[in-house]
Design an enzyme around this catalytic site. Structure first.
Site, mmCIF file in Angstrom:
data_model
loop_
_atom_site.group_PDB
_atom_site.id
_atom_site.type_symbol
_atom_site.label_atom_id
_atom_site.label_comp_id
_atom_site.label_asym_id
_atom_site.label_seq_id
_atom_site.Cartn_x
_atom_site.Cartn_y
_atom_site.Cartn_z
ATOM 1 N N SER A 14 138.664 9.104 -72.861
ATOM 2 C CA SER A 14 138.868 8.014 -72.765
ATOM 3 C C SER A 14 138.381 7.367 -73.510
ATOM 4 O O SER A 14 137.778 7.170 -74.647
ATOM 5 C CB SER A 14 137.897 7.068 -71.759
ATOM 6 O OG SER A 14 137.300 5.754 -71.955
ATOM 7 N N SER A 16 137.783 3.656 -73.834
ATOM 8 C CA SER A 16 137.244 2.158 -73.587
ATOM 9 C C SER A 16 135.677 2.620 -73.768
ATOM 10 O O SER A 16 135.734 0.948 -74.385
ATOM 11 C CB SER A 16 136.981 2.091 -72.247
ATOM 12 O OG SER A 16 138.320 1.945 -71.605
ATOM 13 N N LYS A 65 141.415 4.649 -59.250
ATOM 14 C CA LYS A 65 142.078 3.182 -58.545
ATOM 15 C C LYS A 65 142.364 2.337 -56.931
ATOM 16 O O LYS A 65 142.025 1.627 -57.204
ATOM 17 C CB LYS A 65 143.310 2.966 -59.700
ATOM 18 C CG LYS A 65 142.791 2.845 -61.142
ATOM 19 C CD LYS A 65 144.045 2.726 -62.098
ATOM 20 C CE LYS A 65 143.937 3.178 -63.473
ATOM 21 N NZ LYS A 65 144.210 2.353 -64.566
ATOM 22 N N ASP A 100 144.582 -3.961 -65.172
ATOM 23 C CA ASP A 100 145.825 -3.054 -66.017
ATOM 24 C C ASP A 100 147.170 -4.495 -65.580
ATOM 25 O O ASP A 100 147.868 -4.387 -66.606
ATOM 26 C CB ASP A 100 146.388 -2.256 -65.414
ATOM 27 C CG ASP A 100 145.544 -1.155 -65.635
ATOM 28 O OD1 ASP A 100 144.685 -0.981 -66.518
ATOM 29 O OD2 ASP A 100 145.364 -0.212 -64.253
ATOM 30 N N ALA A 125 157.675 3.310 -61.439
ATOM 31 C CA ALA A 125 157.586 2.799 -60.009
ATOM 32 C C ALA A 125 155.988 3.432 -59.717
ATOM 33 O O ALA A 125 155.786 3.258 -58.202
ATOM 34 C CB ALA A 125 158.546 2.857 -58.730
ATOM 35 N N ALA A 128 150.766 2.140 -62.656
ATOM 36 C CA ALA A 128 151.632 1.871 -63.228
ATOM 37 C C ALA A 128 152.328 0.632 -63.594
ATOM 38 O O ALA A 128 151.670 -0.509 -63.467
ATOM 39 C CB ALA A 128 151.172 2.506 -64.454
ATOM 40 N N ASN A 147 163.530 3.441 -61.256
ATOM 41 C CA ASN A 147 162.738 4.686 -61.436
ATOM 42 C C ASN A 147 162.961 5.983 -60.679
ATOM 43 O O ASN A 147 163.834 6.065 -60.295
ATOM 44 C CB ASN A 147 161.682 5.139 -59.909
ATOM 45 C CG ASN A 147 160.422 5.692 -60.308
ATOM 46 O OD1 ASN A 147 159.698 5.720 -61.326
ATOM 47 N ND2 ASN A 147 160.020 6.764 -58.905
ATOM 48 N N ARG A 148 162.398 6.953 -61.027
ATOM 49 C CA ARG A 148 163.524 8.404 -60.589
ATOM 50 C C ARG A 148 164.043 8.699 -59.545
ATOM 51 O O ARG A 148 165.259 9.017 -59.552
ATOM 52 C CB ARG A 148 162.682 9.450 -61.704
ATOM 53 C CG ARG A 148 162.731 11.241 -61.472
ATOM 54 C CD ARG A 148 161.939 12.313 -62.019
ATOM 55 N NE ARG A 148 160.656 12.237 -61.611
ATOM 56 C CZ ARG A 148 160.338 13.096 -62.061
ATOM 57 N NH1 ARG A 148 160.210 13.565 -63.494
ATOM 58 N NH2 ARG A 148 158.979 12.936 -61.407
ATOM 59 N N GLU A 150 164.834 6.894 -56.241
ATOM 60 C CA GLU A 150 165.364 5.826 -56.762
ATOM 61 C C GLU A 150 164.833 5.013 -55.341
ATOM 62 O O GLU A 150 164.022 4.157 -56.130
ATOM 63 C CB GLU A 150 166.470 5.435 -56.209
ATOM 64 C CG GLU A 150 167.046 4.119 -55.762
ATOM 65 C CD GLU A 150 169.141 4.519 -56.161
ATOM 66 O OE1 GLU A 150 169.455 5.446 -55.650
ATOM 67 O OE2 GLU A 150 169.342 3.140 -55.714
ATOM 68 N N TYR A 212 150.188 5.535 -75.098
ATOM 69 C CA TYR A 212 149.834 5.104 -76.181
ATOM 70 C C TYR A 212 149.786 6.859 -77.134
ATOM 71 O O TYR A 212 148.417 6.321 -78.247
ATOM 72 C CB TYR A 212 148.726 4.571 -76.619
ATOM 73 C CG TYR A 212 147.786 4.847 -75.637
ATOM 74 C CD1 TYR A 212 147.186 5.638 -75.842
ATOM 75 C CD2 TYR A 212 147.556 4.475 -73.961
ATOM 76 C CE1 TYR A 212 145.408 5.872 -75.135
ATOM 77 C CE2 TYR A 212 146.028 4.641 -73.514
ATOM 78 C CZ TYR A 212 145.308 5.580 -73.717
ATOM 79 O OH TYR A 212 144.421 6.307 -72.608
HETATM 80 P P1 ATR Z 1 150.865 6.146 -63.191
HETATM 81 O O1 ATR Z 1 149.555 6.102 -62.056
HETATM 82 O O2 ATR Z 1 150.512 6.578 -64.846
HETATM 83 O O3 ATR Z 1 152.027 5.249 -62.773
HETATM 84 P P2 ATR Z 1 152.145 8.162 -61.235
HETATM 85 O O4 ATR Z 1 152.012 7.340 -60.372
HETATM 86 O O5 ATR Z 1 151.906 9.462 -61.292
HETATM 87 O O6 ATR Z 1 151.534 7.794 -62.603
HETATM 88 O O7 ATR Z 1 153.582 7.259 -61.618
HETATM 89 C C1 ATR Z 1 154.073 8.274 -63.058
HETATM 90 C C2 ATR Z 1 155.682 7.817 -63.283
HETATM 91 O O8 ATR Z 1 156.164 8.261 -64.075
HETATM 92 C C3 ATR Z 1 157.037 7.591 -61.918
HETATM 93 O O9 ATR Z 1 157.562 6.228 -61.236
HETATM 94 C C4 ATR Z 1 157.424 8.315 -62.370
HETATM 95 O O10 ATR Z 1 158.405 8.696 -61.883
HETATM 96 P P3 ATR Z 1 159.062 9.511 -59.909
HETATM 97 O O11 ATR Z 1 157.845 8.321 -59.104
HETATM 98 O O12 ATR Z 1 160.457 8.952 -59.995
HETATM 99 O O13 ATR Z 1 158.087 10.195 -59.815
HETATM 100 C C5 ATR Z 1 157.343 7.772 -63.169
HETATM 101 N N1 ATR Z 1 157.741 10.229 -64.467
HETATM 102 C C6 ATR Z 1 156.836 10.934 -64.550
HETATM 103 N N2 ATR Z 1 158.180 11.643 -65.467
HETATM 104 C C7 ATR Z 1 158.845 11.425 -65.383
HETATM 105 C C8 ATR Z 1 160.405 11.822 -66.219
HETATM 106 N N3 ATR Z 1 160.059 13.095 -66.581
HETATM 107 N N4 ATR Z 1 161.315 11.232 -65.803
HETATM 108 C C9 ATR Z 1 161.599 10.299 -65.415
HETATM 109 N N5 ATR Z 1 159.831 9.707 -65.032
HETATM 110 C C10 ATR Z 1 159.217 10.566 -64.784
#
Ligand code: ATR
Length: 267
Positions: A14, A16, A65, A100, A125, A128, A147-148, A150, A212
């Site tokens: 981290s 932070s 979180k 955040d 989605a 974050a 989002n991947r 949908e 980042y």
């Molecule tokens: P965080 O808390 O960091 O947002 P998360 O809740 O695991 O972590 O969410 C990761 C995000 O990155 C999601 O929107 C995920 O899409 P899915 O909901 O379809 O899983 C997206 N993500 C991760 N790897 C991906 C990839 N290779 N292509 C497109 N989207 C991706």
């Protein structure tokens, strides 16, 4: 000495501590920022223990979180988002906040991006993405979430005012008329990949990445090549810390000193 800290697992990498300690140094505060890795089953005890010990403030990161919301009073924004990354101990009970979301908004505002009335595209989605969706919506933007998976975007859009949910295949259409694009996925972290096809980017866009590491992600390099404005992931990281510092101390944060400390680590 005032003690602040971070709860997460793992927290070894981290940034932070360095960001916050730069602020303490700048203001000559007798304060320190420590990291803690409690077992998930001990999260409530960790928060209560911090209160009992007089710790002034805690940040909360992965994987705590969401779970932390059960053990604190929530401010209105953290309640809507359903996640906490900052806890203060000023009241009778620990209070949870989501800096955040505040950090994303302040990072955009720092770069003079007008959100009120803007058409924004948010990729992602997950946790974050959820915080950033509310931040953009609260600031008056229309939020088109792609989002991947949908269904996850559609579900989130039902909770966020002025939002729509889409799959990634809609990105080209959504970006045509957009002024703001935020990547809230992990795509691009430690890899040369982007969640957004380069040809959909254009010069009227401001593109912010939350990744980042590296700072110049593939997405931001593609955006810069098309003369879009870019905001790297260091800015949201910075401003979530700035907002936490200000919440805990009631003082305006030394943003430049905190930014210098962050950039010294990741430039
Ligand atoms: P965080 O808390 O960091 O947002 P998360 O809740 O695991 O972590 O969410 C990761 C995000 O990155 C999601 O929107 C995920 O899409 P899915 O909901 O379809 O899983 C997206 N993500 C991760 N790897 C991906 C990839 N290779 N292509 C497109 N989207 C991706």
């Amino acid at each position: 000495m005032q003690v602040y800290g971070l709860l997460g697992n793992p927290v070894g990498h981290s940034l932070s501590p360095r960001i916050h300690q730069a602020a303490y140094r700048e203001f000559g505060m007798d304060a320190c920022y420590a990291t803690f890795e409690p077992e998930p089953a001990d999260l409530e005890a960790a928060i209560e223990g911090a209160r009992a010990l007089g710790i002034r403030g805690l940040n909360v990161t992965i994987p705590f979180k969401r779970d932390a919301i059960s053990f604190v009073e929530l401010d209105e924004l953290a309640d809507r988002i359903g996640a906490v990354n900052t806890i203060d101990f000023d009241g009778d009970r620990p209070t949870g906040h989501n800096t955040d979301a505040i950090g994303a908004r302040r990072a955009l505002e720092h770069h003079d991006v007008t959100l009120d009335g803007a058409r924004a595209v948010l990729v992602g989605a997950g946790g974050a993405g959820r915080a950033i969706a509310f931040a953009l919506s609260d600031a008056g933007a229309t939020v088109n979430i792609a989002n991947r998976t949908e269904s996850r975007a559609r579900d989130l859009a039902t909770e966020v005012p002025n939002a729509t949910g889409h799959g990634l295949s809609d990105l080209a259409d959504l970006l045509t008329n957009a002024e703001v694009l935020v990547n809230a996925t992990s795509v691009g972290m430690d890899e040369d990949d982007s969640p957004v096809p380069a040809e959909t980017l254009h010069r009227d866009l401001t593109v912010m990445d939350i990744v980042y590491h590296p700072l110049r992600t593939r997405l931001l390099r593609d955006a810069a090549e098309r003369d879009a404005t870019t905001i790297d992931g260091g800015w949201m990281l910075l401003y979530q810390a700035v907002a936490a510092f200000e919440r805990w101390t009631g003082q305006e944060a030394p943003v430049d000193a905190m930014n210098d400390a962050l950039r010294a680590e990741i430039e």
